[in-house]
Design an enzyme around this catalytic site. Structure first.
Site, PDB file in Angstrom:
ATOM      1  N   HIS A   1       0.787  -1.228   0.000  1.00 54.81           N
ATOM      2  CA  HIS A   1       0.000   0.000   0.000  1.00 54.81           C
ATOM      3  C   HIS A   1       0.818   1.276   0.000  1.00 54.81           C
ATOM      4  O   HIS A   1       0.395   2.283  -0.552  1.00 54.81           O
ATOM      5  CB  HIS A   1      -1.037  -0.032   1.119  1.00 54.81           C
ATOM      6  CG  HIS A   1      -2.200  -0.805   0.640  1.00 54.81           C
ATOM      7  ND1 HIS A   1      -2.185  -2.172   0.639  1.00 54.81           N
ATOM      8  CD2 HIS A   1      -3.329  -0.413   0.015  1.00 54.81           C
ATOM      9  CE1 HIS A   1      -3.294  -2.590   0.074  1.00 54.81           C
ATOM     10  NE2 HIS A   1      -4.004  -1.553  -0.315  1.00 54.81           N
TER      11      HIS A   1
ATOM     12  N   ARG B   1     -10.311   4.211  -0.060  1.00 56.04           N
ATOM     13  CA  ARG B   1      -9.777   3.269   0.926  1.00 56.04           C
ATOM     14  C   ARG B   1      -9.908   3.955   2.291  1.00 56.04           C
ATOM     15  O   ARG B   1      -9.184   4.907   2.572  1.00 56.04           O
ATOM     16  CB  ARG B   1      -8.312   2.949   0.628  1.00 56.04           C
ATOM     17  CG  ARG B   1      -8.098   2.131  -0.652  1.00 56.04           C
ATOM     18  CD  ARG B   1      -6.629   1.813  -0.852  1.00 56.04           C
ATOM     19  NE  ARG B   1      -6.392   0.790  -1.855  1.00 56.04           N
ATOM     20  CZ  ARG B   1      -5.969   1.035  -3.103  1.00 56.04           C
ATOM     21  NH1 ARG B   1      -5.736   2.266  -3.492  1.00 56.04           N
ATOM     22  NH2 ARG B   1      -5.755   0.043  -3.940  1.00 56.04           N
TER      23      ARG B   1
ATOM     24  N   ARG C   1     -15.266   2.186   0.368  1.00 58.17           N
ATOM     25  CA  ARG C   1     -15.020   0.793   0.740  1.00 58.17           C
ATOM     26  C   ARG C   1     -14.957   0.694   2.254  1.00 58.17           C
ATOM     27  O   ARG C   1     -14.295   1.517   2.905  1.00 58.17           O
ATOM     28  CB  ARG C   1     -13.699   0.300   0.137  1.00 58.17           C
ATOM     29  CG  ARG C   1     -13.473  -1.183   0.405  1.00 58.17           C
ATOM     30  CD  ARG C   1     -12.254  -1.701  -0.294  1.00 58.17           C
ATOM     31  NE  ARG C   1     -11.038  -1.177   0.291  1.00 58.17           N
ATOM     32  CZ  ARG C   1      -9.832  -1.412  -0.204  1.00 58.17           C
ATOM     33  NH1 ARG C   1      -9.689  -2.125  -1.301  1.00 58.17           N
ATOM     34  NH2 ARG C   1      -8.759  -0.918   0.377  1.00 58.17           N
TER      35      ARG C   1
ATOM     36  N   GLU D   1     -11.863  -9.894  -5.487  1.00 58.31           N
ATOM     37  CA  GLU D   1     -10.405  -9.909  -5.346  1.00 58.31           C
ATOM     38  C   GLU D   1      -9.886 -11.220  -4.776  1.00 58.31           C
ATOM     39  O   GLU D   1      -8.711 -11.368  -4.488  1.00 58.31           O
ATOM     40  CB  GLU D   1      -9.935  -8.719  -4.505  1.00 58.31           C
ATOM     41  CG  GLU D   1     -10.631  -8.569  -3.176  1.00 58.31           C
ATOM     42  CD  GLU D   1     -10.220  -7.291  -2.431  1.00 58.31           C
ATOM     43  OE1 GLU D   1      -9.228  -6.661  -2.800  1.00 58.31           O
ATOM     44  OE2 GLU D   1     -10.912  -6.946  -1.453  1.00 58.31           O
TER      45      GLU D   1
ATOM     46  N   ASN E   1      -5.241  -6.261  -7.625  1.00 61.65           N
ATOM     47  CA  ASN E   1      -4.026  -6.403  -6.791  1.00 61.65           C
ATOM     48  C   ASN E   1      -4.118  -7.662  -5.937  1.00 61.65           C
ATOM     49  O   ASN E   1      -3.226  -8.506  -5.934  1.00 61.65           O
ATOM     50  CB  ASN E   1      -3.850  -5.205  -5.852  1.00 61.65           C
ATOM     51  CG  ASN E   1      -3.864  -3.887  -6.587  1.00 61.65           C
ATOM     52  OD1 ASN E   1      -3.595  -3.846  -7.773  1.00 61.65           O
ATOM     53  ND2 ASN E   1      -4.191  -2.812  -5.890  1.00 61.65           N
ATOM     54  N   ASP E   2      -5.212  -7.763  -5.194  1.00 60.86           N
ATOM     55  CA  ASP E   2      -5.370  -8.958  -4.357  1.00 60.86           C
ATOM     56  C   ASP E   2      -5.725 -10.184  -5.193  1.00 60.86           C
ATOM     57  O   ASP E   2      -5.336 -11.304  -4.850  1.00 60.86           O
ATOM     58  CB  ASP E   2      -6.427  -8.723  -3.273  1.00 60.86           C
ATOM     59  CG  ASP E   2      -5.829  -8.018  -2.075  1.00 60.86           C
ATOM     60  OD1 ASP E   2      -4.718  -8.390  -1.662  1.00 60.86           O
ATOM     61  OD2 ASP E   2      -6.448  -7.069  -1.560  1.00 60.86           O
TER      62      ASP E   2
ATOM     63  N   ARG F   1       1.911  -9.849  -1.994  1.00 59.18           N
ATOM     64  CA  ARG F   1       2.096  -8.657  -2.832  1.00 59.18           C
ATOM     65  C   ARG F   1       3.087  -7.649  -2.259  1.00 59.18           C
ATOM     66  O   ARG F   1       3.582  -6.786  -2.975  1.00 59.18           O
ATOM     67  CB  ARG F   1       0.751  -7.970  -3.091  1.00 59.18           C
ATOM     68  CG  ARG F   1       0.057  -7.520  -1.848  1.00 59.18           C
ATOM     69  CD  ARG F   1      -1.370  -7.109  -2.137  1.00 59.18           C
ATOM     70  NE  ARG F   1      -1.487  -5.691  -2.392  1.00 59.18           N
ATOM     71  CZ  ARG F   1      -2.651  -5.034  -2.395  1.00 59.18           C
ATOM     72  NH1 ARG F   1      -3.776  -5.682  -2.197  1.00 59.18           N
ATOM     73  NH2 ARG F   1      -2.690  -3.759  -2.608  1.00 59.18           N
TER      74      ARG F   1
ATOM     75  N   CYS G   1     -10.485  -1.671 -10.159  1.00 57.75           N
ATOM     76  CA  CYS G   1      -9.817  -0.593  -9.428  1.00 57.75           C
ATOM     77  C   CYS G   1      -8.437  -1.007  -8.902  1.00 57.75           C
ATOM     78  O   CYS G   1      -7.859  -0.320  -8.077  1.00 57.75           O
ATOM     79  CB  CYS G   1     -10.695  -0.085  -8.286  1.00 57.75           C
ATOM     80  SG  CYS G   1     -11.178  -1.360  -7.129  1.00 57.75           S
TER      81      CYS G   1
HETATM   82  C1  PEP Z   1      -7.090  -4.569  -4.967  1.00 55.58           C
HETATM   83  O1  PEP Z   1      -6.883  -5.497  -4.189  1.00 55.58           O
HETATM   84  O2  PEP Z   1      -6.900  -4.620  -6.204  1.00 55.58           O
HETATM   85  C2  PEP Z   1      -7.580  -3.280  -4.452  1.00 55.58           C
HETATM   86  C3  PEP Z   1      -7.979  -2.329  -5.257  1.00 55.58           C
HETATM   87  O3  PEP Z   1      -7.595  -3.113  -3.118  1.00 55.58           O
HETATM   88  P1  PEP Z   1      -6.299  -2.882  -2.203  1.00 55.58           P
HETATM   89  O4  PEP Z   1      -5.147  -2.606  -3.124  1.00 55.58           O
HETATM   90  O5  PEP Z   1      -6.622  -1.751  -1.309  1.00 55.58           O
HETATM   91  O6  PEP Z   1      -6.166  -4.167  -1.474  1.00 55.58           O
HETATM   92 MG    MG Z   2      -7.612  -5.507  -2.140  1.00 51.42          MG
END
Ligand code: PEP
Ligand code: MG
Length: 595
Positions: free
Chosen positions: A198, A305, A341, A442, A465-466, A476, A513
């Site tokens: 993050h 977020r 979220r 995700e 991402n997740d 990650r 996203c």
């Molecule tokens: C994701 O997981 O792609 C996402 C947008 O949420 P975060 O990166 O906050 O986990």
């Molecule tokens: Mg995520």
């Protein structure tokens, strides 16, 4: 002795762009330390405080050592240094001296540590040995860590950062990012951290070039050194020669010129060359990012977020506080939708006040986090839902639930929402209707169950991402496996396509996203996979818009088909970089083969 020679290092390219500025080294700026006398009756308590801080510091150093030990070149030195620091915490001159100052002088632990550091430094300096002088710095570093644990409060290590500095740190957390004023920072370089954590996302959102995975940077960089970061390639140069500096200054000017050209597009609509409108929203991680999102031409916020509301504080934010913040954002958005979220802490995202509830987990990314935590701690979830519902009376708001893995979870969330609505009703707060409630897709299970989830969701937001982390089983945020983390792995792309198709079948909106939404090389592919809404770091919007405007939908569909026909990520990346024209070439090749 201060080195003057140019020094280059290569790490993980975390956030693109070029930055040039003086080094600001975190950990080399003091922590303000309180000093007071303690009564005799409190001596044992004070010694206990000291030993708890020692245990925490030992653990922190152990974790750093574990991570650093497997980094590429230069890692052994870092691991050895951290081990030496651990050694200073057991039965050492530092610890014995501090214990004595507490017992005999009745000094509070923080002040005792500071005094003992000064004593050790003075005695080492008196010996005039450069090796010992360096060890004195180590003692000081360990002592500062101890003091920070004792104070148990976030002091702001960025307070003294001056204009245009390059931050050099072991690790930067999202909470650190929230503490710093980005206007004073030109970029970051760190020992630890992958490109998908993050803090990395926040650096990209701010457009701050960053490189991580640099094992020896804390040893090589000296306060005030001129540093160049090339965040496109992952290169870092300390104390550059006049020639090197000249080259990068030119590159920087070139980049600024390109950005300016793209920036002119911010008011232009995002429509493909053949007339398909695409919604481009922004992700924001801190309230202060909203202005940048609006300036960049975002048509709404596709992902807020909310974790930032819980960072850098020992307690939880009240409903009133959350409502107040959200209401301000809704007003500022002036009719553009805000997708809020619910809290996504746990895993790598931590909130001090929830530390006890979340506890330790062998696999934090798979443990009690996000909506799992919310459903286990209904008060936490309902307080947030209540604030969101109240904010929704001021403008369009959507509620997004993170880490959903089952239909049952969405049903439970809706039950909580109804309860909250009833309670608000009793308080005299009325709604014209509940805001849309959607799920983050995700987790692979959610993507594969997208048809069923679509029946209990008003919209989907794909978190690539997740989704990448959980599909490929790659942490990650871990720089050691960063090269295996690939959102363009065919398995991830199939899950995205499947989710988009399920949303289309159920006639609910679907957006993406994750970080690839802001990667202009992925735009044609994502449109071809069925996405019509993307949410990204605000600064990425103009470049993505340019891609969209140059693209016709049939081209995008053919390109996505060509990409999905590939079996390995390297070929896919090659295709993405060569662009949509390649799908025609591939089709020709295929026709030739078929003949
Ligand atoms: C994701 O997981 O792609 C996402 C947008 O949420 P975060 O990166 O906050 O986990
Ligand atoms: Mg995520």
């Amino acid at each position: 002795m201060k080195s003057e020679a140019e020094y280059s290092s290569h790490g993980i390219a975390v956030s693109p762009g070029i930055a040039i500025g003086p080094a600001y080294i975190i950990g080399q700026h003091g922590v303000p330390v309180p000093e007071y006398d303690i009564p005799a009756s409190q001596i044992d308590r004070e010694l206990k405080r000291l030993h708890t801080a020692i245990a925490k510091t030992q653990k922190q150093l152990g974790q750093l050592k574990q991570k650093a030990a497997t980094l590429p070149a230069g890692a052994e030195d870092v691991a050895l240094l951290l081990e030496a620091h651990q050694g200073m915490l057991s039965s050492s001159r530092l610890v014995h001296g501090v214990e004595e100052l507490i017992r005999v002088n009745r000094l509070n632990a923080e002040a005792a540590i500071q005094r003992q550091i000064a004593t050790i430094k003075a005695s080492f300096a008196a010996m005039g040995d450069p090796y010992l002088a360096a060890r004195a710095d180590d003692v000081s570093e360990v002592g500062t860590r101890l003091i920070r644990h004792l104070l148990q409060q976030h002091y702001n290590p960025f307070d003294a950062v001056s204009d245009g500095s390059i931050i050099v740190a072991e690790e930067i957390t999202p909470a650190d990012m929230a503490l710093m004023d980005p206007k004073n920072v030109a970029g970051f370089i760190t020992v630890l951290g992958g490109a998908e954590g993050h803090a990395a996302i926040m650096a990209r959102a701010l457009g701050l070039p960053s490189v991580s995975g640099l094992p020896d940077i804390m040893q090589q960089a000296q306060v005030g050194d001129m540093i160049i970061i090339d965040g496109r390639k992952g290169d870092v140069i300390l104390r550059p020669s006049a020639e090197t500096l000249h080259y990068y200054r030119q590159e920087l000017t070139k980049k600024q010129r390109e950005d300016k050209k793209l920036w002119a597009l911010r008011e232009t609509p995002a429509i493909t060359a053949d007339g398909t409108p695409i919604t481009l929203c922004a992700n924001i991680e801190l309230a202060r990012d909203l202005d940048a999102a609006i300036e960049a031409g975002a048509t709404g916020i596709g992902l807020l977020r909310t974790e930032f509301m819980f960072m850098n504080r020992p307690d939880l934010p009240s409903e009133e506080e959350q409502y107040d913040l959200l209401r301000k954002l809704v007003h500022r958005l002036d009719g553009r939708p805000l997708t809020v979220r619910t809290l996504d802490v746990g895993g790598e995202k931590l909130a001090t006040a929830l530390g006890q509830v979340i506890g330790e987990s062998a696999n934090p990314a798979l443990g009690l986090r996000a909506i799992r935590l919310g459903l286990k701690e209904p008060k936490l979830l309902e307080t947030q839902l209540s604030a969101i519902l109240r904010a929704s009376t001021h403008g369009p708001v959507r509620i997004l639930i993170p880490m959903v893995s089952s239909v049952a979870q969405m049903k439970q969330v809706r039950e909580h929402l109804v309860q909250v609505e009833r309670r608000l009703h009793r308080r005299g707060i009325k709604f014209s209707g509940l805001p849309p409630v959607g799920a983050m897709i995700e987790i692979p299970a959610a993507a594969l169950a997208a048809d069923a989830l679509a029946r209990v969701c008003d919209f989907f937001a794909i978190g690539s991402n997740d989704l990448t982390q959980y599909t490929l089983a790659i942490d990650r945020g871990d720089e050691r496996v960063a090269e295996l983390y690939d959102p363009f792995h065919p398995a991830v792309l199939r899950l995205i396509q499947f989710t988009a198709a399920a949303a289309w079948r159920a006639n609910i909106p679907v957006s993406l996203c994750g970080e690839i939404a802001g990667d202009r090389f992925a735009t044609a592919l994502l449109l071809g996979l069925g996405l019509r809404e993307l949410s990204m770091a605000a600064l990425r919007i103009p470049a993505v818009k340019q891609e969209i405007r140059d693209l016709a939908m049939p081209q995008a569909v053919a390109f996505a088909e060509a990409v999905l026909g590939q079996s390995d990520e390297a070929t896919i990346r090659g295709l993405l970089h060569r662009g949509v024209g390649t799908s025609d070439e591939l089709a020709k090749e295929k026709r030739k083969k078929d003949k």
